[in-house]
Design an enzyme around this catalytic site. Structure first.
Site, PDB file in Angstrom:
ATOM      1  N   GLY A 192       0.829  -1.212   0.000  1.00  0.00           N
ATOM      2  CA  GLY A 192       0.000   0.000   0.000  1.00  0.00           C
ATOM      3  C   GLY A 192       0.852   1.245   0.000  1.00  0.00           C
ATOM      4  O   GLY A 192       2.054   1.181  -0.274  1.00  0.00           O
ATOM      5  N   ASN A 193       0.226   2.356   0.277  1.00  0.00           N
ATOM      6  CA  ASN A 193       0.971   3.622   0.326  1.00  0.00           C
ATOM      7  C   ASN A 193       0.358   4.538   1.379  1.00  0.00           C
ATOM      8  O   ASN A 193      -0.663   4.203   1.982  1.00  0.00           O
ATOM      9  CB  ASN A 193       0.986   4.282  -1.062  1.00  0.00           C
ATOM     10  CG  ASN A 193      -0.409   4.567  -1.553  1.00  0.00           C
ATOM     11  OD1 ASN A 193      -1.103   5.421  -1.019  1.00  0.00           O
ATOM     12  ND2 ASN A 193      -0.853   3.815  -2.552  1.00  0.00           N
ATOM     13  N   HIS A 194       0.972   5.682   1.581  1.00  0.00           N
ATOM     14  CA  HIS A 194       0.575   6.553   2.690  1.00  0.00           C
ATOM     15  C   HIS A 194      -0.541   7.535   2.372  1.00  0.00           C
ATOM     16  O   HIS A 194      -0.832   8.402   3.180  1.00  0.00           O
ATOM     17  CB  HIS A 194       1.791   7.363   3.165  1.00  0.00           C
ATOM     18  CG  HIS A 194       2.828   6.519   3.841  1.00  0.00           C
ATOM     19  ND1 HIS A 194       2.570   5.803   4.978  1.00  0.00           N
ATOM     20  CD2 HIS A 194       4.120   6.248   3.512  1.00  0.00           C
ATOM     21  CE1 HIS A 194       3.659   5.150   5.339  1.00  0.00           C
ATOM     22  NE2 HIS A 194       4.618   5.396   4.454  1.00  0.00           N
TER      23      HIS A 194
END
Ligand code: CTP
Length: 396
Positions: A207-209
């Site tokens: 995932g990512n932030h």
């Protein structure tokens, strides 16, 4: 006093013209308002709760004593960005002028700090009555908008000033009073927000932030300017936005499916989500043990905006985002924008944990016509309006 939201309470007084408020309700919905109806008990002699519930799509009560533990009059007063009382009877005008609060509607009116618009409708004698005139003057002095009734035929064969005003005039006067910005009225806007996640096993993901804040800000700003908004949200913890259809997705392929069904009908498309560029070829059905967790085979995800741009109508405007770290390379961003078929691209530097999760942002807005606009640090809400302005200009 520009309105910051489009949640509206329609108070309905006990007059024969209460049925005309059904048309008003529809028109308010057309210009992007979510409407909650609060009738007085007397008004239910003219139009019943079922009509208001069906038209507003929301529960309706005139009773102050329902769900008292939720303190509903305060909750309602705080939720409304604008209150419209139509028809406003002589009795209602008198009560509010005197500060009386003896039912749900008058309690909400006495508790609200939002702008209030009265739409009086009554027989000419009642309108001309010095007590009514005095109450109207008191209300206007306190900053309420009291719309002048129309002149014309009454319920019987009498004639004079007191008719329920034309709905067009009500909308126009309340728009001016509440400084309602409606430049996106009738426009369909599709926004993606958040970050997609690709499952590795039942507990882990790639995932990512991305928090979704910029996408949500765009969706909210568009709604507040009258647009019909669909938000495709990936893994954002932000609360749902009233009046916006929100589709929750997890993975890139789910986002693509939602986009495929909603993209064709939109006028403006903001691809603000951070998309996982690849996904595990195989998703383990059981949690992987330490020993076997040292390598993940990946396959590339589709480029969502690029795929959509292939089927775009020339009248659609596509806005891409690029979050980079390090130097902001405008030439590279221009190539990225055109390779994805986008009309605008907002480029920002997300190094050092700035921007992701923050309420503020900064960056460079690049237009496919070559224009480059530096956007100094500002609220994501402010940038949202700027992006909408630019996109709207390109829409023509
Ligand atoms: N985007 C997309 N589908 C992807 C990846 C990105 O639609 N699979 C969109 C993003 O939502 C954004 C724009 O493309 O609006 C640019 O995203 P970015 O991550 O900067 O582009 P990438 O194509 O992934 O390029 P890079 O190699 O720089 O990561």
């Amino acid at each position: 006093m520009t309105l910051l939201g489009r949640e509206l309470i329609l108070g309905v007084g006990g007059g024969i013209s209460a049925y005309k408020s059904a048309e008003l309700l529809r028109r308010l919905q057309d210009i992007g308002f979510g409407v909650t109806v609060i009738p007085t008990r007397a008004s239910l002699n003219f139009v019943g709760t079922a009509t208001w519930e069906a038209l507003s799509g929301r529960p309706v009560t005139e009773n102050l004593w329902n769900n008292v533990h939720e303190v509903p009059h305060i909750r309602a007063a705080r939720s409304a960005n604008l209150i419209v009382v139509a028809p406003a009877t002589a009795d209602l005008l008198a009560k509010v002028a005197a500060g009386l609060a003896d039912d749900f509607l008058t309690n909400v009116l006495s508790a609200t700090t939002s702008p209030v618009v009265f739409v009086p409708a009554m027989h000419p004698e009642m309108w001309a009555n010095p007590a009514t005139m005095k109450n109207v003057a008191v209300l206007r002095e306190r900053g309420y908008l009291v719309i002048e009734p129309d002149e014309g035929r009454m319920t019987g064969d009498d004639f004079g000033i007191g008719r329920y005003p034309e709905v067009n005039r009500i909308i126009s006067e309340l728009s001016t009073y509440a400084e309602l910005k409606s430049d996106l009225l009738g426009k369909k806007i599709l926004v993606t927000a958040g970050g997609t996640r690709e499952a590795i096993d039942p507990v882990r993901y790639i995932g990512n932030h991305s928090s979704g804040k910029q996408g949500y800000a765009i969706a909210k700003a568009a709604r507040n300017r009258g647009a019909q908004v669909v938000l495709i949200s990936a893994n954002s913890n932000l609360p749902d936005l009233a009046g916006i259809e929100t589709i929750s997705v997890t993975s890139t392929l789910q986002m693509q499916e939602a986009l495929n069904s909603r993209f064709p009908e939109c006028d403006l498309f903001f691809m603000a989500a951070a998309v996982a560029d690849a996904r595990p070829i195989e998703v383990a059905s059981e949690k992987l043990k330490k020993g076997s967790f040292n390598r993940i085979e990946l396959e590339t995800n589709p480029d969502l905006i690029f795929e959509l741009s292939k089927s775009r109508r020339s009248s659609q405007i596509l806005i891409a985002f690029a979050a980079e770290t390090g130097e902001m390379d405008i030439a590279a961003a221009k190539i990225k924008m055109s390779s994805k078929g986008a009309d605008l691209l907002f480029l920002n530097d997300v190094s050092n944990g700035s921007i992701f999760g923050s309420d503020k942002t900064a960056g460079i807005l690049i237009d496919s016509n070559g224009a480059v606009l530096e956007c100094a640090q500002q609220e994501k809400d402010t940038l949202a309006d700027l992006l909408l302005d630019q996109a709207l200009t390109k829409l023509g």
